[in-house]
Scaffold this active site. Sequence first.
Site, mmCIF file in Angstrom:
data_model
loop_
_atom_site.group_PDB
_atom_site.id
_atom_site.type_symbol
_atom_site.label_atom_id
_atom_site.label_comp_id
_atom_site.label_asym_id
_atom_site.label_seq_id
_atom_site.Cartn_x
_atom_site.Cartn_y
_atom_site.Cartn_z
ATOM 1 N N HIS A 262 56.024 39.222 -12.429
ATOM 2 C CA HIS A 262 55.483 38.874 -13.745
ATOM 3 C C HIS A 262 54.204 38.040 -13.583
ATOM 4 C CE1 HIS A 262 55.966 37.849 -18.110
ATOM 5 N NE2 HIS A 262 55.297 36.763 -17.726
ATOM 6 N N GLU A 263 54.308 36.978 -12.825
ATOM 7 C CA GLU A 263 53.136 36.110 -12.665
ATOM 8 C C GLU A 263 52.044 36.805 -11.865
ATOM 9 O OE1 GLU A 263 53.088 33.697 -14.601
ATOM 10 O OE2 GLU A 263 55.224 33.520 -15.041
ATOM 11 N N HIS A 266 49.965 38.671 -14.306
ATOM 12 C CA HIS A 266 48.971 37.774 -14.910
ATOM 13 C C HIS A 266 47.832 37.521 -13.910
ATOM 14 C CE1 HIS A 266 50.929 36.628 -18.646
ATOM 15 N NE2 HIS A 266 52.022 36.187 -18.044
ATOM 16 N N GLU A 301 49.979 38.962 -21.523
ATOM 17 C CA GLU A 301 51.401 39.244 -21.330
ATOM 18 C C GLU A 301 51.619 40.732 -21.067
ATOM 19 O OE1 GLU A 301 53.339 36.746 -21.070
ATOM 20 O OE2 GLU A 301 55.373 37.589 -21.186
#
Lengths: 502, 502
Positions: A262-263, A266, A301
Site C-alpha cells: 500500500h505505502e 503511494h 489512494e
Amino acid sequence: MSETARTLAAEVAAVNDILCAVAVLQWDNRTVMPAGGAETRGQQIATLKGLARERILSGAMRRAAEQALAETEGREERDLERRAASQVLAAIRHHERLDPRLLQRQAELGPVAGAAWAEARAASDFASFLPFLAESVALARESAEAMGHDGHPYSAMVALYEPGETADSIKRFLDELRAGLLPILDRARGRPRDALVDRLVPVEAQRAACRGLAELVGYDFGRGRLDTAVHPFEISFTRNDVRITTRYREDFLPGALFGTLHEAGHGLYEQNVAEALTRSVFATDLILLYAVGGTSFGAHESQSRLWENHVGRSEAFWRLNLSRLQGHFPGALDDVSPERFARAVNHVEPGFIRVDADELTYDFHIMLRAEIERQLMDGSLAPADLPGAWNEAMRRDLGLTVPDDRRGCLQDVHWSSGYLGSFPTYTVGNAMAAQLMESLHAGDPELGERLAAGDYARLAGHLREAVWRHGRSRSRDELLVDATGSALTPGPYLRYLAAKFG
Amino acid sequence: MSETARTLAAEVAAVNDILCAVAVLQWDNRTVMPAGGAETRGQQIATLKGLARERILSGAMRRAAEQALAETEGREERDLERRAASQVLAAIRHHERLDPRLLQRQAELGPVAGAAWAEARAASDFASFLPFLAESVALARESAEAMGHDGHPYSAMVALYEPGETADSIKRFLDELRAGLLPILDRARGRPRDALVDRLVPVEAQRAACRGLAELVGYDFGRGRLDTAVHPFEISFTRNDVRITTRYREDFLPGALFGTLHEAGHGLYEQNVAEALTRSVFATDLILLYAVGGTSFGAHESQSRLWENHVGRSEAFWRLNLSRLQGHFPGALDDVSPERFARAVNHVEPGFIRVDADELTYDFHIMLRAEIERQLMDGSLAPADLPGAWNEAMRRDLGLTVPDDRRGCLQDVHWSSGYLGSFPTYTVGNAMAAQLMESLHAGDPELGERLAAGDYARLAGHLREAVWRHGRSRSRDELLVDATGSALTPGPYLRYLAAKFG
C-alpha cells in the site's frame, strides 16, 4: 520560461523547501524521535508552517502570480505557466480567508482534543470526549464559512482533500456505490476464515520480505526508505526522497505485507512525478501546506490501493511470488498453495474497525463516516447524537451491533483534530484504482499476462504516463478522462468487486 | 519578564525553531537519508538558513532588541534580559556586515570545493585542489574584513567559534602548550603498542556496549538516540532531543567506545542546559546560525574530551567496567586485565592523521593547523605553499616525514568549505577539561573515589552546576573563572598530561 514565471517559481520553491522540512520533521517524529522531543517538535512544525503561510501571503508571491496570470491571458487551458499562477492565487485567496486566530484556536485545540480522544477511546467514554468533539466541529463549521461553499458547508471540507468534489457529488457517488455493494457483500459474507494468516513469523524475516516486495513493484530504495511506524504512512521531501513505513505483528503477516505494498504504491506515485516539477507548485499543496506530488488524496489512494489490492491481493501475484515468502519464512508457509494464500488474504468479514476491514467492507466504514460528517457540518446531527447515528448505520449497512464506543464512534483520531472531510477520499481512491485498471487492461490486452509473469514495470509504465508524471499539474478528473474516457464513476469498481467476490 | 523581553524571546524562539529544523535535516542527512535526497536537501537547508537570517535582520527583531537594551540600561553585567538583548544585537550587526552575495558565493563554492577536495585527497593531488583552496581562503579573508577584526584577520575567524579569543591570544596559548608538551611527548613515545585493540568484535555487540556506556555516564535516551554515522557527531534540537552517533569497526573496538563517550559528553552538555533556556538566545547561536546550548566550540569540546579521556580512558573506569565489555563480547577480552586495557587505549604514537591521534599527540595536529590558518589568513603563506609548510611543521613537532598530501595537508575537509578558525577550539577544549577537572577534584576531595566507585552522577552534578545549565548565558571564561578562579590557561592540562604520560 518567462522572467515572471521564473520569479514565481523561485517563490514557490522556497515554500516547497519549508514544507519539505516540515515533512522531514514529521517523518522523524513518527519513526525515530525520542519521546522527549514531542513538545518542541510541535513548536518547530508550527513555526515552519506559519512561515510557509507568510511567504504565500507575501507581496512578492502575489505580485509574481498576478503578473504571471496577466501575461498568460488567453493561453490554452492546460498551459502550465498559467496553471501555476492560478493555483498560487487560489492558495493566496484561501489563506487570506482564514483568520489566523481561527487557525490558532484549531492548532491549540488539536493536541488537547487528541489527548482527550485517546483517553476517551481507552475508557470507551464518549461523554468525556463530547466537549472536544463539539468544539472541533464548531471550528470546522466556522472554517467552512470562512472558506466559502456552494450552500453546504461540508463542500468546503471535502474540496480541501478532493478538489472538484462537493457535499452532494460525494453523497451521490457513495449512495450509488452502496446500492451496488450491498448485494455483492450479501454473496461474499459468511465464508470461513483461514487461520494461516495468524501463523507466527519473526519480525526480522517479515522486514526483509517487505523490503523485497517494495523493490519488486519498483519502489526505488536509492530515493527512499522503509521504516517501522505505529500508524504506517508514506511521506516525501521531493521525488528524490520518498519514504514509506509499515508495521509488523508476529502473529499477523498480511498486515506488514499489504501495508508495505500500500505505502509502496503511494511511494511510486511520488517517486515518479516528473523531475521538472520538483519544488514547483505542481509538487506542493499550497492550501493544506504540505509537500506532495499527488493531485488529490483520492488520486493518491488510488495508487496505493491499486498496488495493494489489484496487484498484491491477486492470485496471479502469489502464484509467482509465494515462493519468495516461503524462502524468507522457512517452514511457516511450506504447506500453503498460492491459491489458498490468495483466498486467505481476501477473506470478507464485516467488522467494527475500519483499519482492520477487508477490501469489500472497507467502503461501508467510509460511507458511514461521510454521512455523519455531512450531518455534523450542516448541523442536522448534534455531536451528542453521534454514537446513536453511528451504531444505527453499522446495523443498517453491515448488520452489526456496536458493543461500545471504543469499537464505534471513538475509533478514529481524525475528528479530534478537526479533519472532517478526508474520509471519502479513501473510497474515491478505491474506485479510481478500479477505473484505471479496467481501462489499462482494455488498452493493453497483454497487461494481465505480463503482470502474471512478474513484469510490474509494464503496469508502472502505464501509470507513470497516465498519472504519476503529471504531479499536481492535472486534476484527478482530467487524469481520469484522459486515461479512461470518463470522470470518476463507481461502475468499474463495482464490476471489479463483483468479479472478485461475487 | 517584561513585555519587551517577551516580544524579543518570541522572535528568537521562532529563529530557534527554524535552526532546530535545520539541525533535524542535517541529522537526517548524515544518518538515514537515501542518496537521492542530497541535492534537494541542500536547497532546503539553504532556504531555512536564509529565513533565519531574514528573521534576525527583521525590523521586529531589531526593535525588540534595541528596546530591551534601553529598558535594561544600568542593570548588572550578568542580567539575562540585558545579555539576551546584547547577543541579539551582536548577531544583527554580524549579519548586516556580511553581504548576501558573499554568503551566496561561499554557499556555491562549498559543495564544488568539497567534491574537488574529496577527489584530490583520493588521488593525493594537491595541485588539482589548489584553485578551490585559494578561492576558499580568499572568501574567508573577504569575510574577515567584512566582519571586522583587531588588526589580524584570523581574529575574526577564531572569534566565530571561540568568542573572546583572537589570533594572538590563541597563538600565545598554543605556543605555551607546545613548549610544555614536547618534553612529555619525548618521554612517552616509543612504548610498544598492544594489539588487543585490534581483536575482532562483532558490530552488533559493540552497539549494545556503546549504548550501555552512554547510559552509564548519564546520557538520557528518553531525550536522545545513538545512531551510526561515517563522521560521528552530536546534534540537538532543544535539550529535549539531543542525538549522538558513533561508528563501528569490527577490528578496532576503541573507535566506537571512545567515540560514544566523546559524543555522550557533548550530549550531556546539551541535555542539561537549563529548561528555562529552551528556544532562547542562550540556546541558539544566532551568528553561526545553529541551535546549540554550549557557549563556545571549545567549551563544548571540553565536555566531550572530559568524558572521553578523563573518565573513559582512566584505569579506574576500566577496573570497574571492563567486566561489562567482557559480558558484551564473550571470549574477546576474557584474558585482559583492566590495567592492560587502560594502557592499550592510552598508547602514544605520533602519526600523520589527526582523527586517529592519541590524547598526547592530538594537539600538535591542531597547533600545526592553527599556525597555517593564521598565515593563510594574513597572506604570509600562499595557498600554493601549503604542502611545504605542513610537512615542515610535522617534521619539526612530531619528527615525521609526510609521505604524501593525502596523509598531509589534504586530510581534513574543513578548509574546502571555508571553515578556517575552528581547529584551535579542539585544543581549547582539552585544556578546559583539565582545568575544570583539576578544580573539581580540589573542591571535592572525594570525587576521585566516587568516580572509581562508578558514581558518575556526582561529576555530572558538578558539571551541570558549573557549565551545562548556563547554556550560552555565560561566556567560556566566565564559567572558568567561576569554577576554577582563572580564565583559560594551559597549566592544568600540562600537569594532567605529565602525570598521565610522564
